[in-house]
Write an enzyme that holds these catalytic residues in place. Structure first.
Site, PDB file in Angstrom:
ATOM      1  N   GLU A 281       0.727  -1.117   0.350  1.00 19.43           N
ATOM      2  CA  GLU A 281       0.221  -0.062   0.162  1.00 19.43           C
ATOM      3  C   GLU A 281       0.963   1.450   0.244  1.00 19.43           C
ATOM      4  OE1 GLU A 281      -2.544   0.587   3.318  1.00 19.43           O
ATOM      5  OE2 GLU A 281      -4.142   1.570   2.432  1.00 19.43           O
ATOM      6  N   ARG A 287       3.144   7.100   6.253  1.00 21.19           N
ATOM      7  CA  ARG A 287       4.857   7.292   5.223  1.00 21.19           C
ATOM      8  C   ARG A 287       5.974   7.260   6.272  1.00 21.19           C
ATOM      9  NH1 ARG A 287       1.697  11.198   0.339  1.00 21.19           N
ATOM     10  NH2 ARG A 287       0.037   9.446   0.383  1.00 21.19           N
TER      11      ARG A 287
END
Lengths: 338, 338
Positions: A281, A287
């Site tokens: 993903e 992140r």
């Protein structure tokens, strides 16, 4: 080779995002939607090369199964005509990414599942995308965006779409979109809840008796399911279902989007490796860098590399299972001599 | 000693269940609800001794923190007056169990959280129950029963109730009731989804800045949270929150209702043992025998016994943490010389 089964086009050419805003504004105002902008190959290359392509190479994967940005699919926005146009625009952009980087990306489409609509337009869009070379689709079990008002995935509401999936031999990733529920954060609550709910819908029903060749990937490591595998085995028993191996696990697969080593260890320990597809993903929900490891949370390959499994099992997770679940990808790779 | 923090009175005297049906029927018909039946101590003893008390002794626990049957709390049924009467009847029955078996059960109350109501009646009921010796409460984050329409747990809607919890020094188990959503099985989907959603609501907010002494137990092993601990650590980072240890984990606790050894291993590996309370939800969601072990799925003590942790850590999970999270229980035990 290493196939990442779960990538979304999360950083897009600006004019694509701007057009979406214009489309929504036109719907609200009751005016004509402006035409879709000219997006150059350079615009696409810029976003892909700075993000997914760079990270994929840095982290050592070879190919990403790529779909539009999940949180922006938002089929509840506007009416069905809005949803259809938006799905077409997003899927066309994926097709262009794939044509520019055909060695590295394979396309998975989103569907125009406007909440009041049946699956007719989604069937049409799936056919259109497969004819462009797409290998699968994202199927949203809650197109309303956060209140779970759709019938369960085992309901006949979905059957015409499943018939088309089987005919075209494409799997679906069961994946909700953004949340319009202020009580439910999209990537932290809604996604994981929906994954778990979807699995239990399948457990309660007998869908794969009607569709023995239907294949679903439940993302984000299967939501809560592997962690609660004992609960699900026990519930199957209480509901007088066959054991999960034969009831569901010829048709249901989990990806590896679990962002720490202990979670991946549990997944590979509890779930048969034939049911696990490598997926990150990336670039997606999380992140940052994990301060406990010094590596990106979503650098999933490291966790799979560290698993105490045989090379044959690792090959299944990285490549073999994806080729089996996505036969159209397998055929494309074989045509390239891979 | 071994304290099970999560037990519901799941097998009840028949006349109690019958009265509930009569209460609902009277509400629908607009007629007067019949009076609550006479339930004898023998009726109560019969249900408790055949079920929770027998199993608790067989499995080697000493005390269960006991609340009404979760799936039947159903505060959405009828109107607020119906919910108040039902909560009183259920809590009174728990009080009677505790008075009959004061060495073995401690009471936790349900609340009359009628979906359109504010928390006023719940505050009144909490006060009433604590004055009867109850040590905590069940707080339902989705009193509507399956569509998640209530504000997040960090919203000021809940603040008056939190103020009362802090004043009375009682924790809450965050626990939904039965599902009225056909897409969401109660114990297999709704419970686990709600646990996960609740944790993310807390992560997104800063509730414990306003209530540093508030304590929540998220049941069913914390839903999906420990399995996705990397995701939640990463989301805290992305949302610019402090690390989870200081942001949430002085106030949030998970029970051990995870029905297989690998899940319990993950829980104890990933979550600080000071945040884990032994709990079995017995007799509850899963009542069968695991064919892979030959033991009941919900015989959780076996899994905790098998953990590779120190005796001091096991003591925290079995007793120490429960006494810290439930100070009123600790005081009651101390008064008994324990």
């Amino acid at each position: 080779m290493i196939i990442d089964c779960h990538g979304h086009y999360t950083v897009l050419p600006k004019s694509h995002d701007e057009w979406r805003e214009a489309q929504k504004a036109a719907f609200t105002a009751g005016t004509q939607c402006p035409p879709y902008p000219d997006i150059t190959d350079a615009d696409i290359r810029e976003t892909i090369e700075a993000n997914q392509l760079r990270l994929l190479k840095e982290r050592g994967a070879d190919l990403t199964i790529f779909s539009p940005r999940a949180s922006a699919m938002a089929p509840h926005v506007g009416d069905e005509a809005v949803a259809i146009k938006w799905a077409q625009a997003c899927n066309d952009l994926i097709a262009r990414v794939v044509s520019l980087y055909s060695d590295t990306f394979a396309g998975v489409c989103m569907l125009p599942q406007s909440p009041e609509a049946d699956m007719t337009a989604s069937i049409t869009e799936l056919e259109r995308c497969v004819s462009m070379g797409f290998i699968g689709c994202n199927l949203n079990p809650d197109p309303g965006g956060g209140h779970f008002k759709h019938p369960p995935l085992t309901d006949e509401f979905w059957y015409p779409f499943y018939e088309k999936m089987v005919e075209l031999d494409v799997p679906a990733m069961i994946h909700v979109s953004g949340s319009c529920n202020p009580a439910m954060h999209a990537t932290g609550a809604y996604y994981i809840a929906a994954d778990t709910i979807a699995f239990m819908q399948l457990l309660e029903g007998d869908l794969f008796k009607d569709f023995p060749d239907l294949r679903f990937i439940i993302p984000h490591g299967g939501g809560a399911v592997p962690y609660h595998w004992g609960r699900y085995r026990g519930l199957a028993d209480m509901l007088k279902k066959p054991d999960l191996g034969s009831h569901l696990m010829n048709n249901v697969f989990f990806d590896t989007c679990v962002y720490h080593q202990p979670g991946i260890n549990l997944l590979a320990d509890v779930i048969d490796n034939k049911n696990i597809l490598f997926g990150s993903e990336m670039v997606g929900a999380v992140r940052g860098i994990d301060p406990t490891t010094g590596h990106y949370f979503d650098d999933i390959k490291r966790y799979v590399d560290a698993l105490d499994i045989t090379d044959a099992e690792r090959h299944m997770i990285f490549e073999g299972n994806a080729r089996r679940v996505f036969p159209r990808l397998d055929a494309q790779l074989k045509a390239r001599g891979l």
